[in-house]
Write an enzyme that holds these catalytic residues in place. Structure first.
Site, PDB file in Angstrom:
ATOM      1  N   TYR A  87      -6.467  14.735 -15.486  1.00  0.00           N
ATOM      2  CA  TYR A  87      -7.384  14.692 -16.618  1.00  0.00           C
ATOM      3  C   TYR A  87      -8.338  15.869 -16.500  1.00  0.00           C
ATOM      4  O   TYR A  87      -8.673  16.297 -15.395  1.00  0.00           O
ATOM      5  CB  TYR A  87      -8.158  13.358 -16.617  1.00  0.00           C
ATOM      6  CG  TYR A  87      -9.063  13.202 -17.808  1.00  0.00           C
ATOM      7  CD1 TYR A  87      -8.535  13.168 -19.098  1.00  0.00           C
ATOM      8  CD2 TYR A  87     -10.446  13.121 -17.661  1.00  0.00           C
ATOM      9  CE1 TYR A  87      -9.360  13.038 -20.200  1.00  0.00           C
ATOM     10  CE2 TYR A  87     -11.276  12.983 -18.761  1.00  0.00           C
ATOM     11  CZ  TYR A  87     -10.722  12.948 -20.028  1.00  0.00           C
ATOM     12  OH  TYR A  87     -11.540  12.832 -21.116  1.00  0.00           O
TER      13      TYR A  87
ATOM     14  N   ASP B   8       0.811  -1.216   0.000  1.00  0.00           N
ATOM     15  CA  ASP B   8       0.000   0.000   0.000  1.00  0.00           C
ATOM     16  C   ASP B   8       0.856   1.284   0.000  1.00  0.00           C
ATOM     17  O   ASP B   8       1.430   1.660   1.012  1.00  0.00           O
ATOM     18  CB  ASP B   8      -0.903  -0.025   1.234  1.00  0.00           C
ATOM     19  CG  ASP B   8      -1.864   1.134   1.245  1.00  0.00           C
ATOM     20  OD1 ASP B   8      -1.837   1.956   0.303  1.00  0.00           O
ATOM     21  OD2 ASP B   8      -2.650   1.222   2.205  1.00  0.00           O
TER      22      ASP B   8
ATOM     23  N   LYS C 155      -8.362  16.472  -8.578  1.00  0.00           N
ATOM     24  CA  LYS C 155      -7.364  16.838  -9.597  1.00  0.00           C
ATOM     25  C   LYS C 155      -6.920  18.298  -9.432  1.00  0.00           C
ATOM     26  O   LYS C 155      -5.760  18.633  -9.657  1.00  0.00           O
ATOM     27  CB  LYS C 155      -7.907  16.585 -11.006  1.00  0.00           C
ATOM     28  CG  LYS C 155      -8.078  15.092 -11.336  1.00  0.00           C
ATOM     29  CD  LYS C 155      -6.778  14.293 -11.174  1.00  0.00           C
ATOM     30  CE  LYS C 155      -6.865  12.870 -11.657  1.00  0.00           C
ATOM     31  NZ  LYS C 155      -5.708  12.052 -11.289  1.00  0.00           N
TER      32      LYS C 155
ATOM     33  N   TYR D 184     -16.983  14.653 -14.113  1.00  0.00           N
ATOM     34  CA  TYR D 184     -15.534  14.607 -13.949  1.00  0.00           C
ATOM     35  C   TYR D 184     -14.969  15.926 -13.419  1.00  0.00           C
ATOM     36  O   TYR D 184     -14.749  16.082 -12.223  1.00  0.00           O
ATOM     37  CB  TYR D 184     -14.818  14.155 -15.251  1.00  0.00           C
ATOM     38  CG  TYR D 184     -13.426  13.668 -14.902  1.00  0.00           C
ATOM     39  CD1 TYR D 184     -13.167  12.310 -14.727  1.00  0.00           C
ATOM     40  CD2 TYR D 184     -12.389  14.570 -14.627  1.00  0.00           C
ATOM     41  CE1 TYR D 184     -11.917  11.868 -14.312  1.00  0.00           C
ATOM     42  CE2 TYR D 184     -11.151  14.150 -14.214  1.00  0.00           C
ATOM     43  CZ  TYR D 184     -10.913  12.799 -14.061  1.00  0.00           C
ATOM     44  OH  TYR D 184      -9.678  12.378 -13.637  1.00  0.00           O
TER      45      TYR D 184
HETATM   46  P1  NAD Z   1      -4.761   2.186 -13.420  1.00  0.00           P
HETATM   47  O1  NAD Z   1      -5.974   1.697 -12.692  1.00  0.00           O
HETATM   48  O2  NAD Z   1      -4.430   1.524 -14.707  1.00  0.00           O
HETATM   49  O3  NAD Z   1      -3.444   2.084 -12.493  1.00  0.00           O
HETATM   50  C1  NAD Z   1      -3.457   2.372 -11.124  1.00  0.00           C
HETATM   51  C2  NAD Z   1      -2.143   1.946 -10.490  1.00  0.00           C
HETATM   52  O4  NAD Z   1      -2.178   2.299  -9.098  1.00  0.00           O
HETATM   53  C3  NAD Z   1      -1.883   0.422 -10.530  1.00  0.00           C
HETATM   54  O5  NAD Z   1      -0.495   0.210 -10.713  1.00  0.00           O
HETATM   55  C4  NAD Z   1      -2.275  -0.031  -9.121  1.00  0.00           C
HETATM   56  O6  NAD Z   1      -1.642  -1.223  -8.683  1.00  0.00           O
HETATM   57  C5  NAD Z   1      -1.786   1.165  -8.324  1.00  0.00           C
HETATM   58  N1  NAD Z   1      -2.407   1.289  -7.003  1.00  0.00           N
HETATM   59  C6  NAD Z   1      -3.710   1.464  -6.690  1.00  0.00           C
HETATM   60  N2  NAD Z   1      -3.857   1.563  -5.354  1.00  0.00           N
HETATM   61  C7  NAD Z   1      -2.616   1.441  -4.807  1.00  0.00           C
HETATM   62  C8  NAD Z   1      -2.103   1.447  -3.480  1.00  0.00           C
HETATM   63  N3  NAD Z   1      -2.893   1.640  -2.419  1.00  0.00           N
HETATM   64  N4  NAD Z   1      -0.767   1.260  -3.319  1.00  0.00           N
HETATM   65  C9  NAD Z   1       0.064   1.054  -4.363  1.00  0.00           C
HETATM   66  N5  NAD Z   1      -0.366   1.072  -5.655  1.00  0.00           N
HETATM   67  C10 NAD Z   1      -1.688   1.248  -5.864  1.00  0.00           C
HETATM   68  O7  NAD Z   1      -4.973   3.752 -13.573  1.00  0.00           O
HETATM   69  P2  NAD Z   1      -4.643   4.827 -14.724  1.00  0.00           P
HETATM   70  O8  NAD Z   1      -5.885   5.061 -15.494  1.00  0.00           O
HETATM   71  O9  NAD Z   1      -3.361   4.539 -15.409  1.00  0.00           O
HETATM   72  O10 NAD Z   1      -4.467   6.124 -13.800  1.00  0.00           O
HETATM   73  C11 NAD Z   1      -3.223   6.593 -13.334  1.00  0.00           C
HETATM   74  C12 NAD Z   1      -3.298   8.106 -13.230  1.00  0.00           C
HETATM   75  O11 NAD Z   1      -3.539   8.652 -14.538  1.00  0.00           O
HETATM   76  C13 NAD Z   1      -4.449   8.598 -12.348  1.00  0.00           C
HETATM   77  O12 NAD Z   1      -4.041   9.749 -11.654  1.00  0.00           O
HETATM   78  C14 NAD Z   1      -5.511   8.969 -13.367  1.00  0.00           C
HETATM   79  O13 NAD Z   1      -6.433   9.928 -12.903  1.00  0.00           O
HETATM   80  C15 NAD Z   1      -4.618   9.532 -14.473  1.00  0.00           C
HETATM   81  N6  NAD Z   1      -5.273   9.641 -15.788  1.00  0.00           N
HETATM   82  C16 NAD Z   1      -5.970   8.589 -16.293  1.00  0.00           C
HETATM   83  C17 NAD Z   1      -6.624   8.752 -17.513  1.00  0.00           C
HETATM   84  C18 NAD Z   1      -7.455   7.640 -18.105  1.00  0.00           C
HETATM   85  O14 NAD Z   1      -8.269   7.899 -19.007  1.00  0.00           O
HETATM   86  N7  NAD Z   1      -7.264   6.417 -17.686  1.00  0.00           N
HETATM   87  C19 NAD Z   1      -6.535   9.968 -18.223  1.00  0.00           C
HETATM   88  C20 NAD Z   1      -5.758  10.989 -17.693  1.00  0.00           C
HETATM   89  C21 NAD Z   1      -5.136  10.830 -16.461  1.00  0.00           C
END
Ligand code: NAD
Length: 399
Positions: free
Chosen positions: A225, A112, A244, A235
């Site tokens: 985002y 975590d 955000k 959002y």
């Molecule tokens: P994802 O769900 O693919 O990845 C999340 C990661 O966080 C994973 O590696 C998971 O194991 C890790 N994680 C979660 N809880 C945890 C904890 N307690 N301890 C350790 N690790 C933990 O998510 P994503 O979509 O790649 O999002 C990552 C970032 O990018 C976020 O801030 C999200 O808002 C941002 N983002 C996402 C998008 C989209 O469309 N997916 C667009 C723009 C920005």
């Protein structure tokens, strides 16, 4: 050894199984993009949220593109008996195998990231086997956060002030629905900021700084985002948008600190992509299934790893100076947010019904991308064959 044919078991937006060979093939595809797209060298990189989505792509770009020694932190489930591990577990198992074959240094902590104990484990690991960190990527996306004293904060995906009434996407029935979501309470807004805002990012930088483990010129980036009008109530103007905004305010504070030492902190606003995190946000899956064909028709489509290659190559890689908007943010969502693309999305959004959905949105493409997150529907992988699901992942663990 647990050889088995991996069954697909989905529950709503959650997959209960993952396919190790499909996950490895996904990593290999991303690696091919990174190897041709990221140049330069960097010493040590820490990636928080390293197993899937934008964090995994950042880990690949750092390790295989910049040939940095990379430490990743994630929260994944290991395989147990005939239960498969999560996709992130298998992704990282493939990353470790590829890194070993290439003679590159990658280590993983599966625990975590919000906890002080894991921050301490990272500090100890960095001190013993890495050295001062040159780049910290913050890419956690979590539904909840547990405080050191056991307090739990759960993030909510809700509008603020007034109910959201608008379109949604029923994944299971492939229909456009009319959704109504009640506004968040003040506690829900605060909890979402606690989980997805900048507090934990700053705590990571503080922990490394206190230990003297931020290299001169250290840079840090967190992902954000903004998104279009059609999802704004849910959002940007909703609970997650508040988080955000807090993340972006944190970037300014961290930037002031790191800039004085030749580095900096930025938020990178990335494009909407299919990930586990984005699939859980109301209205976003429908939006993405419209966005992808609109971008592709204009030659503007990019995958997760394309976005991260662009981030490293143009903005935060060694020797690059980030280009930012008026608020200091890197904008990788520039193609998504062009007036032309957004006008076309608005037209489709207004017109969409369950009956015409396939003409206005690439629903099949959305499902394919969603399944691929878990290693299913991946080209070249025969899911009818048994595979080893008890795949080892070398981990750094607490003493
Ligand atoms: P994802 O769900 O693919 O990845 C999340 C990661 O966080 C994973 O590696 C998971 O194991 C890790 N994680 C979660 N809880 C945890 C904890 N307690 N301890 C350790 N690790 C933990 O998510 P994503 O979509 O790649 O999002 C990552 C970032 O990018 C976020 O801030 C999200 O808002 C941002 N983002 C996402 C998008 C989209 O469309 N997916 C667009 C723009 C920005």
């Amino acid at each position: 050894m647990v050889m088995q044919v991996v069954p697909r078991r989905m529950r709503g937006f959650i997959s209960l199984t993952a396919h190790p060979a499909g996950c490895a093939a996904n990593v290999a595809q991303q690696l091919a993009v990174v190897r041709g797209g990221v140049e330069g060298r960097l010493g040590n990189v820490l990636v928080l949220g390293s197993s899937t989505g934008y964090g995994l792509a950042s880990l690949l770009a750092s390790t295989f593109g910049l040939r940095a020694a990379t430490l990743g932190v994630c929260f994944e489930k290991e395989p147990s008996g005939d239960k498969t591990g999560t996709a992130g577990w298998y992704n990282l198992a493939a990353v470790h195998r590829e890194a070993e074959a290439a003679g590159l240094h990658v280590e993983t902590i599966n625990d975590d990231a919000f906890s002080s104990a894991v921050k301490q484990l990272v500090v100890d690991t960095v001190r013993e086997r890495f050295g001062p960190i040159d780049l910290v990527v913050y890419s956690l996306a979590a539904p909840r956060r547990r405080g050191d004293d056991g307090t739990i904060w759960s993030s909510a995906l809700k509008p603020i002030g007034a109910p959201y009434r608008g379109k949604g996407f029923d994944l299971r029935n492939r229909t456009v629905t009319e959704m109504e979501i009640e506004p968040a309470t003040a506690e829900e807004v605060d909890a979402t900021v606690k989980v997805m805002g900048g507090e934990d990012w700053a705590a990571w930088i503080d922990a490394l700084d206190r230990a003297g483990l931020l290299a001169d010129g250290c840079r840090t980036v967190a992902y954000s985002y903004i998104g279009p009008e059609v999802t704004a109530a849910i959002y940007r103007n909703g609970t997650i948008g508040e988080a955000k905004k807090h993340l972006e305010a944190t970037a300014h504070e961290l930037h002031a600190r790191l800039q004085a030492r030749g580095g900096g902190a930025w938020v990178s606003v990335n494009k909407a992509v299919v990930t586990q995190a984005s699939s859980a946000i109301p209205a976003v899956p429908l939006y993405i299934s419209m966005l992808e064909p609109v971008l592709a028709a204009r030659g503007l489509d990019e995958t997760v790893v394309d976005q991260i290659v662009r981030l490293f190559a143009d903005h935060i890689g060694p020797g690059r100076t980030p280009t930012t908007d008026d608020e200091g943010r890197i904008r990788l969502d520039d193609r998504e947010m062009t007036d032309d693309v957004q006008a076309e999305i608005a037209r489709r959004w207004e017109a969409a019904t369950s009956e015409n959905l396939d003409e206005l949105a690439d629903v099949d493409g959305y499902f394919r991308a969603f399944n691929q997150l878990f290693g299913f529907d991946v080209d070249g992988v025969d899911e009818s064959l048994p595979v080893e699901t008890d795949v080892p992942l070398p981990l750094v663990v607490r003493p």
